[in-house]
Design a protein around this motif. Structure first.
Motif, PDB file in Angstrom:
ATOM      1  N   TYR A 151       0.411 -11.152   2.831  1.00 46.29           N
ATOM      2  CA  TYR A 151      -0.540 -11.932   3.614  1.00 46.29           C
ATOM      3  C   TYR A 151      -0.110 -11.922   5.074  1.00 46.29           C
ATOM      4  O   TYR A 151       1.091 -12.001   5.375  1.00 46.29           O
ATOM      5  N   GLY A 152      -1.088 -11.855   5.993  1.00 42.95           N
ATOM      6  CA  GLY A 152      -0.736 -11.889   7.401  1.00 42.95           C
ATOM      7  C   GLY A 152      -1.870 -12.358   8.279  1.00 42.95           C
ATOM      8  O   GLY A 152      -3.043 -12.279   7.897  1.00 42.95           O
ATOM      9  N   LEU A 153      -1.519 -12.852   9.471  1.00 42.77           N
ATOM     10  CA  LEU A 153      -2.495 -13.321  10.448  1.00 42.77           C
ATOM     11  C   LEU A 153      -2.242 -12.607  11.769  1.00 42.77           C
ATOM     12  O   LEU A 153      -1.120 -12.598  12.268  1.00 42.77           O
ATOM     13  N   GLU A 154      -3.294 -12.030  12.334  1.00 42.47           N
ATOM     14  CA  GLU A 154      -3.193 -11.272  13.577  1.00 42.47           C
ATOM     15  C   GLU A 154      -4.122 -11.846  14.632  1.00 42.47           C
ATOM     16  O   GLU A 154      -5.317 -12.027  14.382  1.00 42.47           O
ATOM     17  N   GLY A 155      -3.562 -12.150  15.816  1.00 37.98           N
ATOM     18  CA  GLY A 155      -4.401 -12.594  16.921  1.00 37.98           C
ATOM     19  C   GLY A 155      -4.970 -11.402  17.658  1.00 37.98           C
ATOM     20  O   GLY A 155      -6.159 -11.301  17.915  1.00 37.98           O
ATOM     21  N   CYS A 156      -4.119 -10.446  17.978  1.00 35.16           N
ATOM     22  CA  CYS A 156      -4.470  -9.203  18.652  1.00 35.16           C
ATOM     23  C   CYS A 156      -3.284  -8.253  18.510  1.00 35.16           C
ATOM     24  O   CYS A 156      -2.144  -8.694  18.665  1.00 35.16           O
ATOM     25  N   CYS A 157      -3.369  -7.018  18.119  1.00 31.99           N
ATOM     26  CA  CYS A 157      -4.461  -6.100  18.393  1.00 31.99           C
ATOM     27  C   CYS A 157      -4.671  -5.101  17.242  1.00 31.99           C
ATOM     28  O   CYS A 157      -5.121  -3.992  17.470  1.00 31.99           O
ATOM     29  N   ASP A 158      -4.284  -5.461  16.023  1.00 28.94           N
ATOM     30  CA  ASP A 158      -4.597  -4.674  14.837  1.00 28.94           C
ATOM     31  C   ASP A 158      -3.943  -3.288  14.826  1.00 28.94           C
ATOM     32  O   ASP A 158      -4.615  -2.265  14.758  1.00 28.94           O
ATOM     33  N   GLY A 159      -2.625  -3.256  14.869  1.00 29.49           N
ATOM     34  CA  GLY A 159      -1.914  -1.977  14.778  1.00 29.49           C
ATOM     35  C   GLY A 159      -1.807  -1.485  13.340  1.00 29.49           C
ATOM     36  O   GLY A 159      -2.004  -2.233  12.381  1.00 29.49           O
ATOM     37  N   GLY A 160      -1.498  -0.207  13.166  1.00 35.70           N
ATOM     38  CA  GLY A 160      -1.398   0.379  11.840  1.00 35.70           C
ATOM     39  C   GLY A 160      -0.259  -0.199  11.020  1.00 35.70           C
ATOM     40  O   GLY A 160       0.816  -0.502  11.549  1.00 35.70           O
ATOM     41  N   GLN A 161      -0.474  -0.339   9.709  1.00 32.73           N
ATOM     42  CA  GLN A 161       0.497  -0.952   8.809  1.00 32.73           C
ATOM     43  C   GLN A 161       0.883   0.000   7.683  1.00 32.73           C
ATOM     44  O   GLN A 161       0.152   0.932   7.352  1.00 32.73           O
ATOM     45  N   GLN A 162       2.025  -0.282   7.074  1.00 35.99           N
ATOM     46  CA  GLN A 162       2.547   0.560   6.010  1.00 35.99           C
ATOM     47  C   GLN A 162       3.330  -0.291   5.021  1.00 35.99           C
ATOM     48  O   GLN A 162       4.009  -1.239   5.415  1.00 35.99           O
ATOM     49  N   VAL A 163       3.235   0.050   3.723  1.00 38.27           N
ATOM     50  CA  VAL A 163       4.027  -0.642   2.708  1.00 38.27           C
ATOM     51  C   VAL A 163       4.714   0.403   1.836  1.00 38.27           C
ATOM     52  O   VAL A 163       4.077   1.352   1.368  1.00 38.27           O
ATOM     53  N   GLN A 164       6.008   0.228   1.608  1.00 39.22           N
ATOM     54  CA  GLN A 164       6.795   1.201   0.862  1.00 39.22           C
ATOM     55  C   GLN A 164       7.653   0.536  -0.216  1.00 39.22           C
ATOM     56  O   GLN A 164       7.880  -0.669  -0.186  1.00 39.22           O
ATOM     57  N   PHE A 165       8.125   1.368  -1.153  1.00 40.68           N
ATOM     58  CA  PHE A 165       9.012   0.890  -2.210  1.00 40.68           C
ATOM     59  C   PHE A 165      10.172   1.858  -2.383  1.00 40.68           C
ATOM     60  O   PHE A 165      10.089   3.037  -2.030  1.00 40.68           O
ATOM     61  N   SER A 166      11.251   1.336  -2.935  1.00 38.36           N
ATOM     62  CA  SER A 166      12.405   2.157  -3.298  1.00 38.36           C
ATOM     63  C   SER A 166      12.729   1.857  -4.759  1.00 38.36           C
ATOM     64  O   SER A 166      12.912   0.695  -5.137  1.00 38.36           O
ATOM     65  N   ALA A 167      12.784   2.887  -5.584  1.00 38.40           N
ATOM     66  CA  ALA A 167      13.045   2.721  -7.013  1.00 38.40           C
ATOM     67  C   ALA A 167      14.488   3.071  -7.336  1.00 38.40           C
ATOM     68  O   ALA A 167      14.937   4.198  -7.086  1.00 38.40           O
ATOM     69  N   ASN A 168      15.230   2.089  -7.853  1.00 42.07           N
ATOM     70  CA  ASN A 168      16.603   2.303  -8.310  1.00 42.07           C
ATOM     71  C   ASN A 168      17.487   2.977  -7.252  1.00 42.07           C
ATOM     72  O   ASN A 168      18.256   3.899  -7.546  1.00 42.07           O
ATOM     73  N   GLY A 169      17.352   2.523  -6.011  1.00 39.19           N
ATOM     74  CA  GLY A 169      18.199   3.008  -4.939  1.00 39.19           C
ATOM     75  C   GLY A 169      17.768   4.303  -4.288  1.00 39.19           C
ATOM     76  O   GLY A 169      18.436   4.787  -3.369  1.00 39.19           O
ATOM     77  N   ALA A 170      16.646   4.873  -4.711  1.00 44.70           N
ATOM     78  CA  ALA A 170      16.156   6.125  -4.120  1.00 44.70           C
ATOM     79  C   ALA A 170      15.568   5.851  -2.737  1.00 44.70           C
ATOM     80  O   ALA A 170      15.422   4.703  -2.313  1.00 44.70           O
ATOM     81  N   ALA A 171      15.207   6.911  -2.032  1.00 46.30           N
ATOM     82  CA  ALA A 171      14.630   6.777  -0.698  1.00 46.30           C
ATOM     83  C   ALA A 171      13.298   6.044  -0.766  1.00 46.30           C
ATOM     84  O   ALA A 171      12.572   6.119  -1.772  1.00 46.30           O
ATOM     85  N   PHE A 172      12.960   5.331   0.296  1.00 47.92           N
ATOM     86  CA  PHE A 172      11.684   4.638   0.366  1.00 47.92           C
ATOM     87  C   PHE A 172      10.536   5.641   0.474  1.00 47.92           C
ATOM     88  O   PHE A 172      10.665   6.690   1.117  1.00 47.92           O
ATOM     89  N   GLN A 173       9.419   5.305  -0.159  1.00 43.71           N
ATOM     90  CA  GLN A 173       8.196   6.095  -0.029  1.00 43.71           C
ATOM     91  C   GLN A 173       6.997   5.166  -0.034  1.00 43.71           C
ATOM     92  O   GLN A 173       7.035   4.092  -0.641  1.00 43.71           O
ATOM     93  N   SER A 174       5.939   5.561   0.655  1.00 43.90           N
ATOM     94  CA  SER A 174       4.752   4.725   0.758  1.00 43.90           C
ATOM     95  C   SER A 174       4.046   4.618  -0.582  1.00 43.90           C
ATOM     96  O   SER A 174       3.980   5.588  -1.355  1.00 43.90           O
TER      97      SER A 174
END
Length: 215
Positions: A151-174
């Motif tokens: 959840y998030g609240l933005e006043g200005c200016c709507d920049g690009g977002q990303q969400v990633q996970f890491s499984a069992n210590g591996a590198a993060f990936q989107s």
């Protein structure tokens, strides 16, 4: 014996079939400022998106925004991202999110708050900006279905977002609907058919063996 092994393999395949994550991205209008708790962020954003038609399922969560997805404005935005995924087996998972939440936000995992910031968050596409990203350390997750909600609240200016996970210590990936194959939550109907067909074959072979005269 060969047919029994094939049937057993069909059953095993039925339970190991993986499903992709389902990523739902929603926005609404809100001029609310910074909140005092993760629960308050959740409630304010839920109210805002409930009154909005801006909702879509993402193919991947990699640099997305209100403007790019809905052609909407860049000011006074409430964001809600829901990522439903499953796990075939228990494991250790970490999560991180680069966001543009000028008025802060919160992260929930399976309904429990796991991150919360009320400061101005603008990650500028770098996780080195630790004060402007959400980082959820290693979480021991059981096999089955799980939900990550941001959840998030933005006043200005709507920049690009990303969400990633890491499984069992591996590198993060989107997170991606195409590449994420963490788990089989509920078998598809055709999977059930394969499983039942395999069990039926095992039963038929067993009945034939019982009815065969002894040599």
């Amino acid at each position: 014996m060969k047919f029994v092994k094939l049937a057993a393999l069909a059953v095993a395949m039925a339970f190991s079939t993986a499903e992709a994550a389902v990523i739902t991205f929603q926005t609404g209008y809100s001029n609310a400022g910074a909140q005092g708790s993760a629960i308050e962020y959740r409630d304010v954003v839920e109210a805002a998106v409930a009154n909005s038609s801006h909702s879509t399922v993402l193919n991947n969560y990699d640099i997305v925004s209100n403007q790019s997805l809905f052609g909407a404005g860049a000011n006074h935005i409430a964001f809600k991202s829901t990522i439903n995924f499953g796990l075939d087996a228990a494991g250790s998972y970490a999560f991180r999110a680069g966001v543009d939440f000028g008025n802060g936000g919160a992260v929930f995992l399976d309904g429990q708050a796991v991150a919360f910031k009320s400061s101005d968050m603008w990650w500028a596409h770098s996780y080195n900006n630790t004060n402007s990203v959400f980082s959820v350390g290693s979480q021991a997750l059981a096999a089955g279905n799980h939900t990550l909600t941001i959840y998030g609240l933005e006043g200005c200016c709507d920049g690009g977002q990303q969400v990633q996970f890491s499984a069992n210590g591996a590198a993060f990936q989107s997170f991606s609907a195409d590449t994420l194959r963490l788990a089989a939550a509920v078998p598809e109907p055709e999977t059930y058919a394969m499983m039942l067909g395999g069990l039926g074959l095992v039963g038929a072979i067993a009945r034939r063996r019982r009815g065969k005269p002894a040599a």
